[in-house]
Design an enzyme around this catalytic site. Structure first.
Site, PDB file in Angstrom:
ATOM      1  N   SER A 201      48.252  49.190  87.090  1.00  2.94           N
ATOM      2  CA  SER A 201      47.376  48.163  87.649  1.00  2.94           C
ATOM      3  C   SER A 201      47.847  47.814  89.068  1.00  2.94           C
ATOM      4  O   SER A 201      47.913  48.677  89.922  1.00  2.94           O
ATOM      5  CB  SER A 201      47.351  46.954  86.710  1.00  2.94           C
TER       6      SER A 201
ATOM      7  N   GLY B  21      48.174  41.850  88.884  1.00  7.21           N
ATOM      8  CA  GLY B  21      47.614  41.243  90.083  1.00  7.21           C
ATOM      9  C   GLY B  21      48.594  40.756  91.110  1.00  7.21           C
ATOM     10  O   GLY B  21      48.240  39.923  91.960  1.00  7.21           O
TER      11      GLY B  21
END
Length: 618
Positions: free
Chosen positions: A223, A134
């Site tokens: 990610s 993230g």
């Protein structure tokens, strides 16, 4: 020989031996060679450590510390050092919060890389890895256990593996008008992206010293690291820094890159207010006076199953002119060979997206499932989703939510980007789906191929597993799983070396947007079993992917993975009907006046496209 003469010779040899011992410059030059695992780079001499058949260098700085006056400014060069400096221990993590959301760790002097250099004769291709979490957690030390250790890949690729750190959270992504005012470009934010480009520039200048080839750098990530890699693919500032891109497990959702002004008005304003500097006479000075631990504790961004990353790149007209998907549609991206893919149950991993039972948040009932869908998508669209993904069609309501969220956030956007890139460049695109459910423990096996599981196979690092309910577990792979790991490393390394993952007598991985053969026959048919839809017709034959698994599926070509729901629902929902290209739905239809003339006219940054030659010809 007379004794007197003998004694004279003895005295002479003794004097010469003493002189050689006392004067290093007179020693025989062939006694020793250069020290092992020692290289000279542009900032000084670096000493690594031998490990297996590799030299491992940990925590080499590629930029100066951004602390103090360097906060929220582009990265600066490293100050050279005198003598030999040891790099045998991990460097600092960038400031972040631990999983408890309370404890701050890390140090701002964190812009460093780990380099895994095998003993193979170079120059070798380079795999440049950007970690995920993230854009506000993790580091180049590890992710999902020890999976970012590049030694095995380096030795078995072979390749030189580089794993980088970059600024995280508010320290890496804060954008604010007060920071624009002191910037030479009139912009702010994107500092984490600038760090990644500085690390790539460091690789260009220095990787030859480690046996790497600066002209064959493949950027990859996982990610958020994959989302950042897609930005590098799209950014004019990154042009020439890499030769190919491998996008794995990126949660692109709607490719929602905010504008600089929009990001400043929302995230930027909120962060500065939380830090108590909104009304300061000198906002940058107020922000720079705060300890990094205070900043990360007060500015943790929200996250969740359907939430876009809080800290992410913004469209500032310098680093980015548009989001990655639109840039690719226009052919304005960096034209290089591309691999893109992910896992078929991305959102299933324990503890990350959807909790496991008996947690009440694990979607135990159909009513709970419907509530989540309606809360996120509203009543009208939610009802359409529930009709397409009824919980009765899945083992549990939780599995239905995994199906929805994986298609929405991961698989369908990856397909969109594959089609856009394939339509607008001549360099090949390859798509994959990782489907293997690891053999143990049962809690992981039951989740199928979850977000990040493939990292253990790419890096052949199975020592540590993810943490479930606060309890870490270990994983001992089977012989088939070890073989799958070696096969994936082979594909990845060949792609880094040549821009083509094929070779080595491995099962063929066909270029995305092209038929497997004239009849659309797929590799798995010759194996006597059916995987997904191999009865595809028309354009769907071109929507092929490569599937990674152990027996009985193994390595195989499949077609039209979730193509119908992607094409007819998710793409339509985000206004991406036919991807803006041509008749039909799949890349590869290059017809006059079909709407995909960007391919034909070579709309590129520098017109460097070349017609496709045989594998390995690049």
């Amino acid at each position: 020989m007379p004794k007197k003469v003998f004694n004279g010779y003895l005295l002479w040899f003794s004097l010469v031996g003493a002189m050689l011992a006392l004067c290093p410059t007179l020693r025989a030059q062939d006694v020793t060679s250069d020290p092992p695992c020692q290289v000279t780079i542009d900032s000084g001499t670096a000493q690594g450590a031998p490990r297996g058949q590799s030299c491992v260098y940990l925590g080499i700085p590629y930029a100066a510390s951004p602390a103090g006056a360097g906060r929220w400014r582009p990265p600066m060069p490293v100050a050279p050092w005198i003598g030999v400096k040891s790099f045998t221990k991990f460097g600092n993590m960038c400031p972040q919060l631990l999983g408890d959301g309370i404890t701050a760790v890390g140090n701002e002097d964190c812009l460093n890389v780990n380099v895994f250099s095998p003993s193979h004769q170079g120059p070798l291709p380079v795999l440049f890895m950007i970690h995920g979490s993230g854009n506000q957690k993790s580091s180049n030390r590890a992710e999902a256990g020890s999976s970012l250790d590049g030694q095995y890949f380096a030795e078995h690729g072979p390749a030189v593996v580089v794993v980088t750190n970059y600024r995280l959270g508010a320290l890496g992504w804060l954008a604010h008008a007060a920071l624009d005012a002191e910037s030479a470009t009139g912009t702010s934010g994107n500092y984490g992206m600038l760090d990644q480009m500085a690390a790539l520039q460091w690789v260009k200048r220095n990787i030859a010293a480690f046996g790497g080839d600066p002209s064959r750098v493949t950027i990859t990530g996982h990610s958020a690291g994959t989302q950042d890699s897609a930005v590098l693919l799209a950014s004019p500032l990154a042009h020439g820094l890499f030769a190919s891109v491998l996008l794995d497990g990126g949660g692109f959702a709607q490719f929602d890159s905010p504008t600089l002004a929009g990001y400043e008005a929302t995230v930027g304003a909120e962060v500065v207010t939380k830090l108590g500097c909104a009304n300061a006479a000198d906002i940058p000075a107020c922000l720079r006076a705060l300890p990094s631990a205070t900043i990360v504790k007060k500015t943790l961004g929200p996250g969740g199953l359907f939430v876009d990353a809080y800290y992410r790149p913004n469209i500032d007209g310098v680093l980015l002119n548009d989001n990655a998907l639109q840039t690719a549609k226009e052919g304005a991206h960096n034209h290089v060979p591309l691999i893109i893919g992910g896992d078929n149950r991305e959102t299933a991993n324990p503890g990350t997206f959807i909790p496991l039972p008996p947690d009440p948040n694990s979607i135990p009932t159909d009513a709970a499932y419907q509530t989540v869908i309606h809360d996120r998508f509203g009543q009208t669209v939610g009802d359409q989703i529930l009709a397409l993904y009824p919980s009765a069609a899945y083992p549990t309501p939780r599995d239905a939510l995994i199906g929805v969220s994986t298609d929405y956030r991961f698989l369908c956007p990856a397909r969109q980007l594959a089609r856009a890139v394939s339509n607008s460049q001549r360099e090949p695109v390859y798509r994959f789906v990782f489907t293997h459910a690891q053999s143990a423990p049962q809690v992981a096996n039951a989740q199928g191929a979850w977000h990040g599981e493939e990292l253990m196979f790419i890096f052949h690092s199975f020592t540590n597993g993810i943490v479930t309910s606060g309890v870490p577990w270990s994983f001992t792979p089977t012989a088939d799983e070890l073989a799958l790991s070696d096969q994936m490393i082979g594909y990845w390394a060949r792609f880094a070396a040549t821009g083509d993952p094929n070779g080595g007598n491995a099962p063929p991985w066909f270029i995305y947007g092209k038929n497997a053969d004239a009849q659309g026959a797929l590799f798995n048919q010759s194996q006597g079993y059916v995987f997904f839809s191999d009865a595809a017709t028309g354009d769907d034959k071109k929507d092929i992917f490569f599937q990674f698994d152990t027996a009985p599926f193994g390595l195989a070509e499949g077609a039209a993975f979730h193509a119908e729901v992607c094409e007819n629902f998710w793409d339509v929902l985000v206004g991406d009907t036919n991807n803006g290209h041509g008749e039909g739905s799949i890349a590869g239809d290059i017809d006059d006046n079909a709407g995909n003339e960007a391919f034909i006219t070579d709309a590129d940054l520098d017109n460097d496209d070349q017609p496709q030659g045989p594998p390995g010809s690049r």
